[in-house]
Design a protein around this motif. Structure first.
Motif, mmCIF file in Angstrom:
data_model
loop_
_atom_site.group_PDB
_atom_site.id
_atom_site.type_symbol
_atom_site.label_atom_id
_atom_site.label_comp_id
_atom_site.label_asym_id
_atom_site.label_seq_id
_atom_site.Cartn_x
_atom_site.Cartn_y
_atom_site.Cartn_z
ATOM 1 N N PRO C 353 0.862 -1.238 0.030
ATOM 2 C CA PRO C 353 -0.163 0.161 -0.055
ATOM 3 C C PRO C 353 0.712 1.201 0.015
ATOM 4 C CG PRO C 353 -0.723 -1.562 1.748
ATOM 5 C CD PRO C 353 0.648 -2.079 1.258
ATOM 6 N N LEU C 354 1.951 1.184 0.837
ATOM 7 C CA LEU C 354 2.906 2.329 0.612
ATOM 8 C C LEU C 354 3.459 2.737 -0.766
ATOM 9 C CD1 LEU C 354 5.250 2.325 3.735
ATOM 10 C CD2 LEU C 354 3.861 4.229 2.879
ATOM 11 N N TRP C 355 3.587 1.591 -1.429
ATOM 12 C CA TRP C 355 4.012 1.602 -2.854
ATOM 13 C C TRP C 355 3.261 2.728 -3.442
ATOM 14 C CZ3 TRP C 355 8.158 -0.744 -5.969
ATOM 15 C CH2 TRP C 355 7.826 -0.801 -7.204
ATOM 16 N N PHE C 356 2.069 2.299 -3.347
ATOM 17 C CA PHE C 356 1.030 3.099 -4.109
ATOM 18 C C PHE C 356 0.967 4.642 -3.751
ATOM 19 C CE2 PHE C 356 -0.678 -0.693 -5.602
ATOM 20 C CZ PHE C 356 -1.492 -0.595 -6.608
ATOM 21 N N ASP C 357 1.086 4.926 -2.531
ATOM 22 C CA ASP C 357 0.968 6.327 -2.081
ATOM 23 C C ASP C 357 2.193 6.873 -2.380
ATOM 24 O OD1 ASP C 357 -0.821 8.078 -0.412
ATOM 25 O OD2 ASP C 357 1.181 8.449 0.531
ATOM 26 N N THR C 358 3.473 6.501 -2.115
ATOM 27 C CA THR C 358 4.861 7.142 -2.466
ATOM 28 C C THR C 358 5.089 7.165 -4.002
ATOM 29 O OG1 THR C 358 6.027 5.477 -2.007
ATOM 30 C CG2 THR C 358 5.533 6.409 -0.218
ATOM 31 N N MET C 359 4.874 6.204 -4.653
ATOM 32 C CA MET C 359 5.052 6.444 -6.396
ATOM 33 C C MET C 359 4.339 7.285 -6.752
ATOM 34 S SD MET C 359 7.546 4.440 -7.294
ATOM 35 C CE MET C 359 8.618 2.990 -6.659
ATOM 36 N N GLY C 360 2.930 7.469 -6.152
ATOM 37 C CA GLY C 360 1.969 8.313 -6.985
ATOM 38 C C GLY C 360 1.487 7.470 -7.926
ATOM 39 N N ILE C 361 0.674 6.820 -7.568
ATOM 40 C CA ILE C 361 -0.232 5.674 -8.821
ATOM 41 C C ILE C 361 -1.558 6.101 -8.823
ATOM 42 C CG2 ILE C 361 -0.937 3.410 -9.292
ATOM 43 C CD1 ILE C 361 1.957 2.749 -8.424
ATOM 44 N N CYS C 362 -2.437 6.884 -9.764
ATOM 45 C CA CYS C 362 -3.684 7.112 -10.018
ATOM 46 C C CYS C 362 -4.360 6.123 -10.866
ATOM 47 C CB CYS C 362 -3.679 8.736 -10.420
ATOM 48 S SG CYS C 362 -5.195 9.417 -10.706
ATOM 49 N N SER C 363 -5.116 5.312 -10.417
ATOM 50 C CA SER C 363 -5.622 4.269 -11.191
ATOM 51 C C SER C 363 -6.433 4.773 -12.231
ATOM 52 C CB SER C 363 -6.441 3.165 -10.310
ATOM 53 O OG SER C 363 -7.109 3.702 -9.248
ATOM 54 N N PRO C 364 -7.380 6.007 -11.942
ATOM 55 C CA PRO C 364 -8.075 6.299 -13.138
ATOM 56 C C PRO C 364 -7.485 6.891 -14.344
ATOM 57 C CG PRO C 364 -8.551 7.519 -11.378
ATOM 58 C CD PRO C 364 -7.763 6.437 -10.840
ATOM 59 N N GLU C 365 -6.051 7.184 -14.277
ATOM 60 C CA GLU C 365 -5.471 7.819 -15.384
ATOM 61 C C GLU C 365 -4.719 6.540 -16.146
ATOM 62 O OE1 GLU C 365 -2.707 10.723 -14.114
ATOM 63 O OE2 GLU C 365 -1.111 9.024 -13.800
ATOM 64 N N ILE C 366 -4.601 5.468 -15.515
ATOM 65 C CA ILE C 366 -4.205 4.225 -15.956
ATOM 66 C C ILE C 366 -5.030 3.456 -16.808
ATOM 67 C CG2 ILE C 366 -3.104 2.045 -15.614
ATOM 68 C CD1 ILE C 366 -1.684 2.997 -13.273
ATOM 69 N N ASP C 367 -6.291 3.353 -16.172
ATOM 70 C CA ASP C 367 -7.334 2.693 -16.758
ATOM 71 C C ASP C 367 -8.180 3.658 -18.088
ATOM 72 O OD1 ASP C 367 -6.726 0.813 -14.970
ATOM 73 O OD2 ASP C 367 -8.640 1.321 -13.697
ATOM 74 N N ARG C 368 -8.261 4.887 -17.707
ATOM 75 C CA ARG C 368 -9.137 5.784 -18.487
ATOM 76 C C ARG C 368 -10.324 5.215 -19.139
ATOM 77 N NH1 ARG C 368 -3.888 5.246 -20.671
ATOM 78 N NH2 ARG C 368 -4.797 4.409 -22.576
#
Lengths: 233, 301, 368, 180
Positions: C353-368
């Motif tokens: 979960p920390l990976w997601f926060d610190t790397m800055g991952i925004c799932s809507p822009e990956i999926d579109r």
């Protein structure tokens, strides 16, 4: 916030009418009589003559107590299905503080009472959503956010997004807005609490009663509801 | 000493009042913690509403081990709470030995672990594994301190320890370092941050509790409240001199629980290996120093 | 030890957004992991082809939910360059104001978001409370809290309301005065340090291998690789600001850089408010109905610096009233998909979960 | 559209490319952005050359569908952070037999971009086997959705139940709301 200890009669009536709208499309005759039975009115009356209760009424009284507890301790599932989830942190945290209503986020569907469908649902999410909904223990309530759950909203012509959510899972309450502001969210939750207190949020009973119908719709849209969670290499 | 039916009733009363007390106190703490987070927080009786709501929900089962484990956990913890001396109420006089608590407590925890594993969810098994690992972590320094205490006081009866403290000063004064170690271990027992690794909602989705819902979760919540009551009472009795009357006991109880909650409120969560290495570094060292001071040099006694 | 399969998400408190990570774990160590995206797939690129250029303004902010303004900026900028529209000076400044306010708001959300995976909920509450003040400013300027639809081709939709400068300065002063508290709570907190220092490393080679941009890149390479500096858009070449960089990229460094960027954004906003030019905030781009506005034939890649890195639209126009094709380059695409596949294995499940926060991952822009 | 740019490094790079490869056309869209139409056989060598010359980042791989010309245009977007220059290579491939060789051996980050292009357009990348699986969609049962001949509205109308509004709007009462 002003606590609504006594639910105003007119408010209850208003909500009841709203509610009936959302299930108007359903084929008639599929409801058992008990599900649609409104006991909001009786509950208010029974306060006055609580001594001479018939067993049925007594059961109702117990039910209303149960409803009180269900209504005032709503645990929601942290499942952000779409855009509207972005206003949920605001509603949850310091400024609007959802916990005042006794609501709080919960980690797993087993523990949760309400499922918040925050916006559009792609097919991939819908499949998981049905799993999640069926995992939740009853009584459970579903709140739909925004126009996307009603009619597809801005994604009405998208190939990946479903248009009408109440075909697949029963919805107890809709909150308007794209996206609903935290005030609207809080107001919606207060309405849901009122609905539960008078025993009107009966979506989960509806899911039992019309299970075949819901499953049919789910299959039509999804092909099969089964999730093939293979590890994609 | 003969045990009468009245004793049992009083013991049940202790367990019940302990539950009611802890539920209220944690409700009040939720409210005060909320103020630290710049918000209002729920009603103080929110926890009661939560528990009754859960008991009111429909139950599902994952097999008899799952159901039986919950009942065993609840029964074990209620049994432990019945022995707990609260101020001058000591129900089973002469049986409130420290080791009785240790063993009875294990029954409850075992039931919980059994039930959680019986649910079949991998997250629950990981959670149980982590809980046991964490237990290994905090038990050692805690035991060192308490055994040293028992050695110098020459008794392992909790009520006797309380009586000695009432007469000759609290153990907080006699063994300040030990009390600090005891408090750190108490945080681990309570599962307060940074030691809530086995619940860890972020990755384990509440760990052992992942498959619980409805009535079983309600029972577990009751169990959790009573367990908290037993643990904090134990700490108050061992280190803070118990209470000569109920009020004094309640005040101490409230302070200890609130302090633990406040501390946990500004800390993050350790990973499980960090928990164990943490306990095996500073607290165990401090515990050994304190034990040496008490047992070998006899300082402070 | 037995290898078991775990699902992190889509319904999971540790997940950011609606995505799922499938992983095989042995004990606590992740052996294999994959992101399963697509739960937020709405077919954006297709929907944009079905709408006119102007209708699209309502649609595009929804590509990235937490940071909508960069989408508007990309879209407006691309259309303007293709159509050779000259935007008034004031519009550029207002755009910078909006973009930087958005940057502060998402960084605050991320700073608070670190509280989720690590259990420090106090940080979450504080940061969200501060973010809400920024949303108030947005509401005053644009009329919306989250999706502003404010930056349009030709400028911005309407002028700033009177007296908004005072509100902005007051809010930013307040936030700036509270930032040291965040520092104490998050960065000087021993438990948080033990979770973040030296964890979830992102070495420079990995950055180039994956194509990570933004804070991930700057924290590893030590170079000021920021589109605002390298290819200044709007009027970023006329304001003074520093780009915080580092050469050792762990979770702690990346969070710290976010914190430092908040200071810089506040600095930019102060300059923008001081140097706000007079004039109109937009130009009329079409005669008659804006819905019939056409864009000249051509292709363009219009990129801006989002909080997660380079965010761009590849826009193709065939001279019609709607875009022929728009391809969105989500800033979190590399670290979200390939990063999780290649570099998450070896970390512990606590780190996921920390990976997601610190790397800055925004799932809507990956999926579109 | 500009035909040349004053930005340092851009013109030299374009001239180098013209000398080495079969460049069909070069357009400068912005100061720092050059669009280069290449022959499909030269792309891999060109990318390798560019990567050696500072263009270390692959920003995106994407595709445009031109059904009238019966081609797919593949877009390879690379960027040089140290100079701030962007090159966009465009190659044309046949629409009926949409095949191309993978570039993952040059830019490893292309793995998922290629997968996405395959999913949304049906372009097969030889050498990138993982690209053949579905990523965003699940149990998809129609044409690749971003092709021009796929009508998403018709698909949506066919597949999903639409809410019917029987309520009358205003004075006209009961008339269906017309769009477009």
């Amino acid at each position: 916030m002003a606590k609504k200890a006594n639910i105003k009669k007119d408010k209850v009536k208003k909500i009841v009418i709203d509610k009936s709208k959302s299930i108007i499309d359903a084929p008639s005759g599929m409801f058992s009589d008990k599900i649609n039975e409104p006991f909001a009115h009786e509950m208010i009356v029974s306060k006055d003559r609580s001594e001479n209760l018939t067993p049925k009424q007594r059961k109702r009284k117990w039910k209303s107590m149960a409803n009180y507890f269900s209504a005032n301790s709503l645990w929601m599932l942290m499942y952000c299905t779409g855009c509207c989830a972005i206003e949920l942190p605001q509603a949850m945290t310091s400024r609007y503080d959802m916990e005042r209503l006794g609501m709080g986020p919960m980690a797993t569907p087993r523990q949760a009472d309400i499922l918040l469908i925050t916006g559009y649902l792609s097919l991939k999410t819908l499949r998981r959503l049905i799993y999640t909904y069926e995992q939740m223990s009853e009584p459970k309530y579903v709140v739909g956010f925004g126009p996307c759950t009603l009619n597809g909203g801005i994604y009405h012509d998208s190939h990946a997004v479903i248009n009408q959510l109440d075909q697949y899972v029963p919805i107890d309450l809709y909150i308007a807005g794209c996206m609903p502001k935290p005030e609207a969210v809080m107001n919606g939750f207060q309405d849901l609490i009122d609905l539960i207190e008078v025993g009107e949020a009966t979506g989960w009973k509806d899911y039992h009663a019309r299970y075949e119908w819901y499953k049919q719709n789910q299959k039509e849209a999804l092909g099969e509801v089964m999730i093939h969670d293979e590890f994609h290499e | 000493m003969t045990i009468t039916i009245t004793d049992f009733l009083v013991a049940f009363g202790v367990a019940f009042c302990g539950w009611a007390l802890q539920t209220s106190v944690s409700g009040i703490t939720r409210k005060t913690v909320a103020r630290m987070q710049k918000r209002y927080g729920p009603k103080w009786y929110q926890n009661f509403r939560d528990i009754f709501k859960l008991l009111n929900k429909r139950a599902i089962t994952h097999g008899w081990v799952y159901d039986f484990g919950v009942i065993m956990a609840l029964a074990g913890i209620i049994g432990t709470a019945m022995f707990t001396p609260v101020a001058n109420i000591v129900v089973f006089k002469g049986y409130d030995n420290f080791f009785v608590f240790v063993y009875l407590f294990a029954v409850g925890m075992l039931g919980m672990a059994m039930s959680a594993s019986g649910s079949g969810n991998p997250l629950a098994s990981i959670g149980v594994m982590r809980a046991l690992t964490q237990m290994v972590g905090y038990e050692v320094p805690f035991m060192v301190i308490v055994l040293a205490l028992i050695h110098v006081r020459d008794t392992s009866s909790i009520s006797a320890l309380v009586d000695i403290q009432q007469a000759s000063g609290w153990n907080l004064v006699v063994m300040p370092i030990g009390t600090i170690v005891g408090f750190i271990c108490l945080m681990g027992m309570l599962g307060k941050k940074p030691f809530d690794t086995y619940i860890a909602p972020a990755e384990l989705a509440s760990g052992p509790m992942v498959e619980y819902g409805g009535k079983q979760l309600g029972m577990l919540m009751i169990m959790h409240e009573i367990a908290t009551f037993v643990e904090i009472s134990l700490f108050v009795n061992l280190f803070l001199g118990g209470g000569s009357n109920i009020l004094e006991f309640l005040v101490k109880y409230f302070i200890v629980y609130t302090l633990a909650s406040y501390v946990s409120n500004v800390l993050g969560r350790f990973k499980i290996d960090q928990v164990v290495t943490f306990y095996y570094k500073i607290p165990i060292l401090l515990a050994l120093i304190q034990a040496g001071m008490l047992v070998i040099f006899g300082w402070g006694v | 030890m037995k290898e078991i399969k775990l699902f992190l998400g889509p319904q999971h408190p540790g997940m950011h957004g609606n995505a799922s990570v499938h992983m095989y774990v042995e004990g606590d160590i992740i052996n294999k992991s994959r992101l399963v995206p697509g739960m937020l797939h709405r077919g954006f690129e297709k929907s944009m082809e079905n709408r006119t250029w102007m209708n699209n303004i309502g649609l595009i902010p929804r590509v990235c939910v937490v940071e909508p303004d960069i989408n508007e900026m990309c879209f407006a900028q691309g259309a303007e360059i293709l159509n050779e529209v000259l935007v008034p000076e004031k519009a550029h400044y207002i755009r910078m104001l909006i973009l930087e306010l958005a940057r502060i708001s998402i960084h605050l959300m991320s700073l608070g978001g670190i509280g989720g995976p690590t259990g420090l909920y106090t940080a979450m509450y504080w940061a969200q409370a501060d973010r809400d003040l920024l949303l108030d400013i947005f509401e005053a300027i644009t009329g919306h809290r989250v999706y502003h639809m404010y930056i349009v081709p030709g400028g911005v939709r309407k002028d700033l309301p009177e007296g908004i400068e005072k509100l902005i300065i007051k809010t930013l002063d307040g936030i700036e005065s509270r930032l040291p508290e965040y520092e104490d709570l998050i960065f000087n907190n021993p438990t948080m340090q033990s979770r973040m220092v030296g964890e979830i490393m992102l070495p420079a080679e990995v950055v180039w291998d994956l194509g990570v941009t933004g804070i991930g890149m700057r924290s590893a390479t030590g170079e000021a690789y920021d589109l605002r500096k390298v290819n200044p858009y709007a009027r970023y070449d006329q304001v003074e600001f520093d780009v915080p960089v580092a050469t050792y990229s762990d979770a702690y460094t990346r969070m710290k850089l976010k914190m430092l960027e908040v200071y810089q954004s506040i600095r930019i906003i102060r300059q923008v408010l001081d140097g706000m030019p007079e004039g109109k905030p937009n130009v009329k781009i079409s005669r008659g109905s804006a819905l019939k506005w056409t864009v000249k034939e051509g292709q363009i890649y219009s990129a801006v610096e989002s909080s997660r890195g380079e965010f761009g639209y590849y826009m193709v126009s065939d001279g019609g009233t709607s875009p022929y094709r728009v391809a969105v380059r989500g800033a979190s695409y590399p670290q979200g998909l390939l990063g999780i596949e290649k570099y998450m294995p070896g970390t512990r499940i606590d780190d996921a979960p920390l990976w997601f926060d610190t790397m800055g991952i925004c799932s809507p822009e990956i999926d579109r | 559209m500009m035909n040349s740019t004053n930005r340092p490094g851009m013109n030299e790079m374009v001239n180098e490319l013209k000398a080495r490869f079969n460049v069909e056309e070069v357009t400068f869209v912005q100061d720092h952005e050059a669009h280069v139409d290449l022959h499909r056989k030269d792309l891999h060598e060109a990318l390798t050359y560019m990567k050696q010359n500072g263009f270390r980042q692959l920003s995106a791989v994407t595709c445009i569908d031109w059904p009238n010309e019966k081609i797919f245009q593949l877009i390879f977007n690379i960027y040089d952070w140290s100079k701030g220059n962007r090159f966009i290579f465009r190659v044309k491939i046949d629409r009926e037999e949409a095949m191309f060789t993978t570039i993952t051996n040059i830019y490893g980050g292309a793995k998922y971009y290629e997968r996405e292009v395959h999913e949304f357009f049906g372009v097969v990348f030889e050498g990138n086997d993982s690209a053949l699986k579905q990523l965003f969609l699940e149990q998809w049962d129609d044409l690749p959705p971003l092709r021009k001949d796929f009508d998403s509205r018709a698909y949506s109308d066919r597949k999903y139940v639409k809410r019917e509004y029987k309520t009358s709007f205003g004075e006209k009462g009961g008339e269906p709301f017309e769009r477009n």
